[in-house]
Every structure is written in C-alpha cells, then in structure tokens.
Design an enzyme around this catalytic site. Structure first.
Site, PDB file in Angstrom:
ATOM      1  N   ASP A 134     -21.288  50.383 -41.961  1.00 54.02           N
ATOM      2  CA  ASP A 134     -21.750  50.031 -40.613  1.00 54.02           C
ATOM      3  C   ASP A 134     -23.204  50.438 -40.408  1.00 54.02           C
ATOM      4  O   ASP A 134     -23.605  50.819 -39.309  1.00 54.02           O
ATOM      5  CB  ASP A 134     -20.859  50.695 -39.558  1.00 54.02           C
ATOM      6  CG  ASP A 134     -20.839  52.208 -39.703  1.00 54.02           C
ATOM      7  OD1 ASP A 134     -21.422  52.722 -40.683  1.00 54.02           O
ATOM      8  OD2 ASP A 134     -20.252  52.890 -38.834  1.00 54.02           O
ATOM      9  N   CYS A 187     -23.956  54.023 -43.767  1.00 50.71           N
ATOM     10  CA  CYS A 187     -23.274  54.392 -45.010  1.00 50.71           C
ATOM     11  C   CYS A 187     -24.077  55.379 -45.852  1.00 50.71           C
ATOM     12  O   CYS A 187     -23.495  56.266 -46.483  1.00 50.71           O
ATOM     13  CB  CYS A 187     -22.901  53.156 -45.816  1.00 50.71           C
ATOM     14  SG  CYS A 187     -24.294  52.183 -46.388  1.00 50.71           S
ATOM     15  N   HIS A 231     -25.620  49.464 -49.788  1.00 52.38           N
ATOM     16  CA  HIS A 231     -24.363  50.132 -49.443  1.00 52.38           C
ATOM     17  C   HIS A 231     -24.063  51.202 -50.489  1.00 52.38           C
ATOM     18  O   HIS A 231     -24.294  50.994 -51.680  1.00 52.38           O
ATOM     19  CB  HIS A 231     -23.211  49.132 -49.382  1.00 52.38           C
ATOM     20  CG  HIS A 231     -21.937  49.766 -48.922  1.00 52.38           C
ATOM     21  ND1 HIS A 231     -21.616  49.916 -47.598  1.00 52.38           N
ATOM     22  CD2 HIS A 231     -20.939  50.348 -49.625  1.00 52.38           C
ATOM     23  CE1 HIS A 231     -20.459  50.546 -47.497  1.00 52.38           C
ATOM     24  NE2 HIS A 231     -20.027  50.818 -48.716  1.00 52.38           N
TER      25      HIS A 231
END
Length: 430
Positions: free
Chosen positions: A204, A207, A417
């Site tokens: 979101d 991370c 990510h």
C-alpha cells in the site's frame, strides 16, 4: 482502511480493454445489438483468461513486486504474461499497474503504467455474472458501494503475511518459461541459499517502511542510541520553531492541521516508536519476539502511526544532511543525488513532493532507501531479483555502511515492492 484484493481476471480485462471503454461497458445502457457484441467480447475475454490460467500465469493475493520484462522480441503471449502486475493486496491511492521493463543488459529501465479500476471486486462481479450486461448503471453502482462498505467493516488483516517456503512461493509466482520468469527463479534460488522462508508484505505504498521496520524490530536486542536521547521527543517542536513550512506536513491523509497539533501528534508517534522498540527488544525468546511483532503489525492505528514517525525521522535526517552540505561539511554521495532532483532541491520540496506522498500516492524511491537507512542507522541489504547475475543483485543502503550498524534484509523483484526473507543464518552484522 480498505484493502482491495485485485484478481488475475480483472487485470486481464484491463489489458484487453482501455479503462474508458470498460467503464462505459459497465455503466452505460446498451442496445440489443450492442449487448450482443459486448457479450461476444466478454466470452472471448473469459476464454483467454481460462487459457492463461491453464498455462500457469503467476498470481499473488497479498503482496509481490511488479512483473519484469527484458526482451523486446518476445511473443504476444509472453508480453501479456510479463505485463500483468500481480496483486499487491493493497488499496494504493493510484491503484495502477506498474511494470518495469528492462532491456537485455539491464542498463536502462522504463516504466509502463496501465490503468486499473480501483474496485476490482465490482469488475469481477461484472465478469462472473451474465446479468450485469442488462442491469442499469444505478444498480451496478449500488452494488459497488455495498462491496466497499463490506470490505471496510471487515476485521483488519495483518500487513505481514505468515511465512512460507521461499521456493514454494517462487514456484507459485513464476511458473512461466519467459526469460524474466527464469531469471526470477534463479534469483530466488540464490536467496534460498541464505533464507528458508519468505513473508509477503502488503503493498500500500508503505511496503518499504513496513518491511524495514518489521525486520528491525524482529531482530532488535536493545534500544538504539538515537532513540534513547532525551531530545528525541522534542524533535517536532524544535524543527517547527526553525522551519515554518513543516506545518504543511501531511499526517495520515489528514490535512489542515494547526502547527501545534502537528507537533503534538508527531511527538506521540515518536514516543510510540520508542515504547514499542524498547518493549520488543527486551523480549528474550525468539518465538515470543516474533509474536509481539505480529501483534503490532495487526494493529492498524499503531502500525501507521509508526510509519509517520519514520517519515518524520527521514525529514530530520534530510535537513541535517542539507545543512551540513551548505556549511561545507562532508556528506554521503546519496545526499547530493537526493537534492539534485528537480522535485527535491531542498528539504521543503522533499517533504512536499516525496515524503508527504509516501503511503498515499507513492512509495520510496531508490535514493530515499538510503535516507531511511541513515535515519534508522541500519544497513538495509536488498536482494534485487531482477538484477540477478549482476553486481547489483545484492545492494546495500548505504553502500559504505558503518561497522556497528545492524543489518536488515529485504527482497524486491522491481525496486518498488519489498518482501521479507526469514529463517536466515545467524547474521546480524556485515
């Protein structure tokens, strides 16, 4: 806070059709002939999805990196497989698909953004039910609102998933035979030489902060020196007295705060960070320590308060580096790069254009990973899987760390990510 879980089916629809056409398909009344045409298109899309599922397209329900593509001469099937951004499980404000394209020598990167609806559950409903073709726009919108309300009221799920075997995770996520899938598997095999398991992190836009903080706390055996300082909790008050522009700091998507309120609230976040770090570091048993970390990262209010504290510490570190450079003191190379950007030529711009956006419309960029490391006085070691078989496969932030800084290790497939490797060898220092 609502976290939508994007499915593979909805992502394929986004690739097969533009966002405008797709939204019009869901909301505009159709004539009989138009309905028939759309039904035929939908049938074709579903057949393609079935074909891709049978072929073994990688999936991710919780959090993973973007798909990576590196050869311009791939077939259509390979390109489609690699451009699918597998779900991060988060409700990112932009909620877009980001694919990182890398050419053969990995010397240049470019980003491809494909629009995605922010309500994939409604998209799935439209795909799975033939009746959606013939319902009016108001009925569909009502159902979408009900779905969002249902998800918002559900119990808050942990933002760091339970561990699973790292190679099992790799086989699940990268089952294709494209060059990128093969590279990812090789990268995971290399990581598996050091770590047995992986924990997926919610994507979101927090991370990087989440993965770093989780690792730091789960390994903590003592309270860092900078957290023990008496002036630590006075930091917001001291900075606000010098820099009036800090009153525009954006707290957890809440705007319009007064200066005093911002100072008090950030002070509470910093005190919470110290309290949690001290509590977890004093736990002796490894199992009990992990349980305490898991419990903390299931508490939405406390978890996101800690991220605000980390962001403010990053701002403080940036201000110190900026002033040191202006006063002729020696600063690390990344500091020059940090303030060489058009969007962050000074700490004020850094706050407005970057730090305020973390967790809302963007995550940490590469140079900001250095800033996070300096703020925490931790070395962040990252396995960058798409850089496998290059000198950048294992990257350190900073690349010349202090000898006494503890080390936390993360995994990324695309520098956007981050997930967490666990069950590692006894290694806490470089």
């Amino acid at each position: 806070m609502c976290f939508c879980a994007t499915t593979r089916d909805s992502r394929y629809v986004c690739i097969l059709q533009s966002q405008d056409n797709f939204q019009g398909w869901m909301t505009e009344p159709l004539s009989h002939s138009a309905r028939a045409e759309q039904l035929q298109k939908k049938s074709t899309a579903i057949q393609m999805m079935k074909h891709e599922k049978e072929a073994g397209v990688p999936s991710n329900e919780f959090g993973s990196a973007n798909a990576v593509t590196e050869q311009k001469g791939q077939s259509t099937e390979e390109m489609r497989e690699e451009y699918v951004y597998r779900s991060t499980g988060g409700s990112e404000e932009t909620n877009r698909i980001t694919s990182l394209v890398t050419d053969e020598d990995a010397s240049r990167n470019c980003e491809i953004y494909l629009p995605v609806s922010c309500n994939p559950s409604a998209m799935e409903l439209s795909l799975d039910s033939e009746e959606d073709m013939y319902r009016d726009a108001e009925e569909i919108e009502r159902e979408k609102i009900l779905l969002v309300c249902k998800m918002s009221s559900s119990e808050y799920k942990p933002s760091v998933a339970p561990e699973m075997d790292i190679m099992e995770y790799c086989r699940k996520e990268w089952r294709g035979n494209t060059p990128v899938a093969k590279r990812m598997r090789k990268g995971y095999e290399a990581v598996a030489q050091k770590f047995a398991s992986i924990r997926r992190v919610r994507g979101d836009n927090y991370c990087a902060l989440r993965a770093t903080l989780f690792q730091a706390l789960s390994q903590a055996t003592q309270l860092p020196t900078w957290l023990q300082s008496e002036d630590f909790t006075k930091l917001p008050e001291n900075l606000l007295s010098k820099y009036d522009w800090i009153k525009q700091w954006q707290l957890k998507q809440k705007l319009g705060r007064k200066m005093g309120e911002i100072s008090d609230e950030i002070k509470e976040y910093l005190m919470l960070l110290r309290k949690k770090w001290k509590y977890i570091s004093e736990i002796k048993g490894p199992i009990e320590k992990q349980e305490a970390c898991d419990k903390l990262f299931k508490n939405e209010e406390e978890e996101y308060s800690l991220y605000e504290a980390l962001k403010f510490l990053m701002l403080n570190t940036a201000i110190e580096l900026y002033n040191d450079d202006k006063n002729g003191r020696r600063v690390p190379v990344f500091s020059w790069l940090l303030f060489a950007r058009d969007t962050s030529s000074n700490p004020c711009q850094l706050m407005h254009n970057h730090l305020n956006q973390i967790g809302h419309s963007g995550g940490l960029e590469q140079v900001e990973m250095f800033l996070l490391a300096y703020a925490l006085q931790y070395t962040i070691q990252v396995y960058r899987l798409y850089k496998y078989n290059t000198d950048e496969f294992i990257t350190l932030y900073p690349n010349d760390p202090e000898e006494d800084w503890p080390v936390v290790t993360l995994i990324t497939e695309d520098d956007r990510h981050y997930n967490i490797p666990v069950r590692m060898c006894q290694e806490t220092m470089l």
